[in-house]
Design an enzyme around this catalytic site. Sequence first.
Site, mmCIF file in Angstrom:
data_model
loop_
_atom_site.group_PDB
_atom_site.id
_atom_site.type_symbol
_atom_site.label_atom_id
_atom_site.label_comp_id
_atom_site.label_asym_id
_atom_site.label_seq_id
_atom_site.Cartn_x
_atom_site.Cartn_y
_atom_site.Cartn_z
ATOM 1 N N ASN C 141 51.320 -94.723 52.739
ATOM 2 C CA ASN C 141 52.421 -94.973 51.814
ATOM 3 C C ASN C 141 53.561 -94.025 52.124
ATOM 4 O OD1 ASN C 141 53.396 -96.164 49.087
ATOM 5 N ND2 ASN C 141 53.685 -93.948 48.845
ATOM 6 N N GLU C 142 54.715 -94.564 52.400
ATOM 7 C CA GLU C 142 55.928 -93.749 52.595
ATOM 8 C C GLU C 142 55.647 -92.533 53.473
ATOM 9 O OE1 GLU C 142 57.435 -93.027 48.640
ATOM 10 O OE2 GLU C 142 58.271 -95.023 48.472
ATOM 11 N N GLU C 314 58.754 -102.014 47.337
ATOM 12 C CA GLU C 314 58.928 -101.458 45.992
ATOM 13 C C GLU C 314 60.392 -101.621 45.625
ATOM 14 O OE1 GLU C 314 57.575 -97.406 45.803
ATOM 15 O OE2 GLU C 314 55.668 -97.844 46.786
ATOM 16 N N MET C 364 57.362 -91.105 33.817
ATOM 17 C CA MET C 364 58.748 -91.401 33.442
ATOM 18 C C MET C 364 59.360 -92.427 34.403
ATOM 19 S SD MET C 364 59.226 -89.700 30.710
ATOM 20 C CE MET C 364 60.988 -89.522 30.402
#
Lengths: 654, 654, 654
Positions: C141-142, C314, C364
């Site tokens: 991932n990334e 994403e 968040m």
Amino acid sequence: MHLGVCYYPEHWPENKWESDARRMAEMGITRVRIAEFAWSRMEPEPGRYEWAWLDAAIATLSRHGLELVLGTPTAAPPKWLVDAHPDILPVRHDGGVLQFGSRRHYDISSPIYREHCARIVETMVRRYGDHPAVVAWQTDNELGCHDTLPTYTQAALQRFRQWLGQRYETIAALNASWGNVFWSMEYHSFDEIELPHRTPTDVNPAHALDFRRFQSEEVASFHALQADLIRRHAPGRDVLHNFMGFYAAFDHYAFARGPLDVAAWDSYPVPRTEVLPLPEAQKHRWARTGHPDVSAFSHDLYRGVGKGRMWVMEQQAGPVNWAPFNPVPQPGIVRLWTWEAFAHGAELVSYFRWRQCPFAQEQMHSGLNTPDDALSPGGREAAQVARELRNLALPADDLRCTRAPVALLFDYEAQWVVETQRHGADIDYQHIVFEWYSALRELGLDVDVVSARAEVGEYRLVVAPTLPILPPSVVEQIERGSSHWVFGPRTGSKSPAFAIPSQLPPGELQRVLPARVVAAESLRPSIRPALRFEEVDGCALRWRDHVEAGAATETIVRFDDGMPAVLRCHRVTYVAACFDQAVLHAVMANCVRAAGIQAMPMPEGLRLRRRGPLRMAINYGDRPQAVPASARAKFVLGGPVVGPVDVAAWIEED
Amino acid sequence: MHLGVCYYPEHWPENKWESDARRMAEMGITRVRIAEFAWSRMEPEPGRYEWAWLDAAIATLSRHGLELVLGTPTAAPPKWLVDAHPDILPVRHDGGVLQFGSRRHYDISSPIYREHCARIVETMVRRYGDHPAVVAWQTDNELGCHDTLPTYTQAALQRFRQWLGQRYETIAALNASWGNVFWSMEYHSFDEIELPHRTPTDVNPAHALDFRRFQSEEVASFHALQADLIRRHAPGRDVLHNFMGFYAAFDHYAFARGPLDVAAWDSYPVPRTEVLPLPEAQKHRWARTGHPDVSAFSHDLYRGVGKGRMWVMEQQAGPVNWAPFNPVPQPGIVRLWTWEAFAHGAELVSYFRWRQCPFAQEQMHSGLNTPDDALSPGGREAAQVARELRNLALPADDLRCTRAPVALLFDYEAQWVVETQRHGADIDYQHIVFEWYSALRELGLDVDVVSARAEVGEYRLVVAPTLPILPPSVVEQIERGSSHWVFGPRTGSKSPAFAIPSQLPPGELQRVLPARVVAAESLRPSIRPALRFEEVDGCALRWRDHVEAGAATETIVRFDDGMPAVLRCHRVTYVAACFDQAVLHAVMANCVRAAGIQAMPMPEGLRLRRRGPLRMAINYGDRPQAVPASARAKFVLGGPVVGPVDVAAWIEED
Amino acid sequence: MHLGVCYYPEHWPENKWESDARRMAEMGITRVRIAEFAWSRMEPEPGRYEWAWLDAAIATLSRHGLELVLGTPTAAPPKWLVDAHPDILPVRHDGGVLQFGSRRHYDISSPIYREHCARIVETMVRRYGDHPAVVAWQTDNELGCHDTLPTYTQAALQRFRQWLGQRYETIAALNASWGNVFWSMEYHSFDEIELPHRTPTDVNPAHALDFRRFQSEEVASFHALQADLIRRHAPGRDVLHNFMGFYAAFDHYAFARGPLDVAAWDSYPVPRTEVLPLPEAQKHRWARTGHPDVSAFSHDLYRGVGKGRMWVMEQQAGPVNWAPFNPVPQPGIVRLWTWEAFAHGAELVSYFRWRQCPFAQEQMHSGLNTPDDALSPGGREAAQVARELRNLALPADDLRCTRAPVALLFDYEAQWVVETQRHGADIDYQHIVFEWYSALRELGLDVDVVSARAEVGEYRLVVAPTLPILPPSVVEQIERGSSHWVFGPRTGSKSPAFAIPSQLPPGELQRVLPARVVAAESLRPSIRPALRFEEVDGCALRWRDHVEAGAATETIVRFDDGMPAVLRCHRVTYVAACFDQAVLHAVMANCVRAAGIQAMPMPEGLRLRRRGPLRMAINYGDRPQAVPASARAKFVLGGPVVGPVDVAAWIEED
């Protein structure tokens, strides 16, 4: 004055050396610095030396009449030495060990490294010490550069403990001197003492200051180790080190009391102006020329360090690579810088470097030639200076710098005191000194920058922009002399042990200027206590002493809130704050007048300077300016009006 | 109220102690704090104690009628202890081990250090515990100062793992509570858990919050270890610790549930104003006085922590050394601060320090006397207060502080939550709290700062500027009481396990204020959602909750973009954003009015405060102000017009 | 185009999976990415695999017709693996070892870690490789996120030495190529070479650049190790990695020459705009929408990396948690971003994430659903896009992106060169590229971002905003083609060995544009050389090359100080500086015109884009705008006036 150049034959194919040497000589260069940084070529493997390449380079250069300055290569130890002795690597303030891969990756206190330095230097100087073309030796290169001082190694710790043992003899004496009872910092033996870093809050400033003094001596002894070998094996040659501008991590005056013939320094006016803590407007105004007082200040300082003998070992000759922003300098400014160095007494201006090196760390640092071997704009200006120098027929012995009317006291301990205890976030010792220097220069005055411990009795005016630790000689000289003296804020605020003097600041100065500094304050930029002095409205900035004047002391001017701003007792003036430019200039003008010196306020960017019989005008500004020459003046360079980025030199037929 | 002073006999020759004590007594000082930091003098070598000097100092001071506060010396362990046990040194967030050479160089979690602390404290308190002049004991000094909390040592790790084991019992429970399934952070045993630092990106906030809770308990138990020994051997004496202003790295309310009689704190209004995250204009405006609410806020907070008993253990009495800029305070302000402390209920104001210490780290920190033993300006003001106090004949039992009309809820976990997850770069918990406090004080109101877990049913108005983890007691009190409540943004936004509550914020508050915060946003300084409230134009700053109001909830005012800005359901108001000063004041005024409290908007710099029957006006401003006294008011200090930097006190003859 | 979503079944009780899947399908989502980060659930203990939960999750999702993208879990190794092999942890530039507790806590060069990655991936792909619902696989991932590249481990050092050995064969060749004679940096063996960090001053840039090249290959081989296993056991499935916006620590073009079917990327327009080095006014203007060219640039770049196949893995769907400030996006913008991705050729837009996770680090970070399972505003906009997509009946094979008129050359080595040697503090490679891209887009043009090594002969205009190392293919293509070419400053300024080319910059470009860059300067923000070009007054910013034009080269425009600003030789234009927006746009417009391309200057915030037969208008601005459609245009989305934060799509009936 000689023109020189820094040259690295090892960077170039041998078949270029001949034409390089020829072209140097043709353009008027007479001296060439070589060999510093070349350790990996001198000693490719432990104990196996290779000198043939250097023999050849020296032979080629000297064949064209060039004189050589040889640099010892100790600023860049080779990898095999670091791998054999990893503990020669330096340690930063945060405890991080620095690694091989650039330069200055060594600990100045390492006994092993010193041993290897002595070995390579002795081998080198035994070989070239009596070479007729080698006229001078430079030790290492820019000692302390890249914030490698102070260094926090175990070797430094061991030697620091010994140094303290010699200084204090008993640990009780050290505890008392440092005030270690404060916060239970008392030691039972010198072996308990640590280096002053990585503590939860501030270290004891007395501890910090002694560590700075120790490191300063380490630098001097590191140089002396090499210089003594040079003295022994290269008799009659000049020994020098190339210092840096506005660098004060060691005491250059103490350094120069060791084996040193010439104070050489490396002059980069444009990046220096960018990194100094000057106001943004000034950085902008002088971004392409350097501030008109930046080079001059270092010239005047190093002329003092060298007891009159000053060289510019590296002169910026175009854009460089190391400031946050690196503009191309203004056309004409390389010539101006060279003449300015001359005006301030330089015996040599040596450009950095012969040819821009297309590879490695400094590839964006220009030289006299572009990598494709054409003269750069700076190279063409250097050639012009060489031609002008040739035409400037003046007897050499006339050209020694005469004493200036004003001495400015500079003190390396002041730098360390202020760094250790800024008290205000924007307080910088050299900034304060520079503002005073600049104010005097804008009044048209020559200034000698001298040690705060020097004899200055023959100056009409002595100024100390700030001098926290007042040397005893200062008050003695005031008492027995007739000079006028001006002291700035914080003067006499600390004892040599970094404590407030028992009688309060300005300490022993109270003998000649009765006054107590009962408090000192640092000021956020928005807090600017106002005052008016001789028709000038202005304010204090950054720092203000709160002074209670004694009976014999006159308060020349007060702040609007009633606090004394400038005080005077006979020939001694105390300036109680940092002022804005307008008020500082008015105060300096007042003191100059009081000392009976004739000032001549300068238009923007114009500066004057005398060297022997020559009077010179240097114009950093944008407009032509008439120079203050009489009708009978005989111009040897330029004429009565000096253009932008230009210089003039004349002799008054008295 | 007592006046006191901090004194370090060990810093001065013994022959000065007598005159020091005499002068203290003469000027009206009644209490003296001594001995903290003196471990190296109490126990110069392991196990060898020296008490003679302290015996003599205590004897000298008490002979002049002075009462003593003794500090335990554990904030500064001596070098021999550190050398014997280097693992007591603290470790910073970045993993760096801090060294000896200043103070606070110890790990609060170290079992070895705690053992040595117990030993020195027990030895000391056995000796002086029943000395009649010793009226109080201070543990350590400013626990947590210099960012020494949290500490990241191996000892902390071991104890943290134990603490977690006790809190969660099973590792599965911890994994579930922290949400460790996220990013495969699951553990199989408590021994796998690391300290929450040095990760590639953010640590799990639940992990961070628990570590803050653990460290908070460590601080309390470190104090309790000493306090229990003091209780045992010094019966009847006050036990205290000197806390700091705006410092919230541990839970002071929980701390005070342990052995503590008085909440003492150290008040430095000028540097505190400089370092708080206030707007630049406010820092400038109050640079020489401190912001008018900075000291008052801590007075009101610590009065709550101490269950009514509050001392100022260190009171700034002149310029200090530790802020980025350190101006000399305004003339008169030391007197004002002292009377202000009195107004807010202080039983003692103890100036720091008797005499400026000319050596070591704090030499630029002033005292009541200059190093040459003259009263400083602050010293003269302290003497004036002492005279005024003597003339202020009032029955002591009248002077307890009465309940204020407004309670402001303060919460240490809120600090840790916001620090762990600022979400916006400029979000600061105490800044938000301070803005609300200040708004209420500018309405002329007394405010009690109380724990978010306190019983507050008797207050007419309870405000919680922000309260991310809502204690269950809050909603219970709303439901059963009649107070008006005002909550700021982020309230109820986190569960105790640092998760978003299942019903969305404001969580359980929805029981009394139906509304869902569907999103929250942090705002760059340039983004300022506009609104108009009761004739006042203004904007949100920094933070805005996006709220969907439930049916029973009224939207009092919306932003121009339609988003609710303030919502209300019966006695409960929700303020959905941080506002600029104008709107915040209007909203607070509205809520005060709704609660039936009479406000009295203050001119700039004027503040009111009641203590028992006394009404006091404190003028931080530049202009004289009429005080809100009736014609029949009886002035005991000053008169109906209070000048700049002055105070007045009167009793209304009701 | 597919709509997708990122989903983490392991974060939620199993009894929610069914309704989640159903609601996804109902709202029009067709693809779901799962499983990355779940290693601790797949292999809770060494060698003990648990697949039941994943079996069930896949079954539930596929039962609702959802196709799955499976992520390998290697971005988050579990604690037991780190404890067994602590040397897999990464090391930062400063030498600090990063710890477990978040994600990406691994060293990409670790052979042990690679072994474990191969094991878990092979086990996973053997299980699910032929599952009919699993249509694609994402590795890790990334890669490189959180500044974990470069990494400075011992494993990296060992492999770097091997890599250098293969590249240079002899150490003499390396020494020569790097110019190690400079500062005695010469090595005797590859085993002496260190990682390029922690040196007193700059490392040799050639050393740094080779290290970046090495690390780039490490990333590619790390991916390939996994991708090869996927290819073997999951035949026919798409292999992808989710790259990041404006991230260039490894060469994505080289990466994509390995096993990769689709270039997927993660699009966060709002925080990306906040963290890019854009002017403050632009950050403010686009704070709630993202800059109109920020997403488009990455779409166009990754479409090139993926050889036409680009996914948004994403897609920001509401406020996030990781920028300094995190505002709530503008209503309508999530829909706009989705259509914009479509316009630029996305085959899939997958929202991050299905439901906001109430616990751990990203609580968040919003999702399509709030934690209490209501659609968020972004979720409602996604549902709207799904409805619109369903109604947009167009044959799929028409929708391939056609070649744009303009190619913009992007080069990862350029990033590393500029990072290694900024020369000016504010010089940023991608900022320069972005300014040129934006200027072209504001002229209404489609742009293909392509590798600087690509064949571009069919483009009418090729622009290279800056290209320090000029690939040989560029000059070859100029010589044999007919495109117009525009090069920005610094082009051709370095050889592949990071040295200045022997003929001076722009190096080989001199074959088609005779000119020498004799100096280059970086400019402090206040230094802005002025010029006037085609009625536009403006200035250079940040960087200026000083160019001497050859005889065949025309100087199109000069600075006011006479220095050439833009030069042209036939079809080749050289832009010698970074310009302000106005001049840059005028220069780009001139070049576009010269290339015979029809430009259409856009009002603020409006952008055009073609995809197959569709023409689309995307309005980031605040005002309705008429779209450039003919009267006969057939609108398939919106109409001839596109509102604020809205899109329109039409087909011209030619």
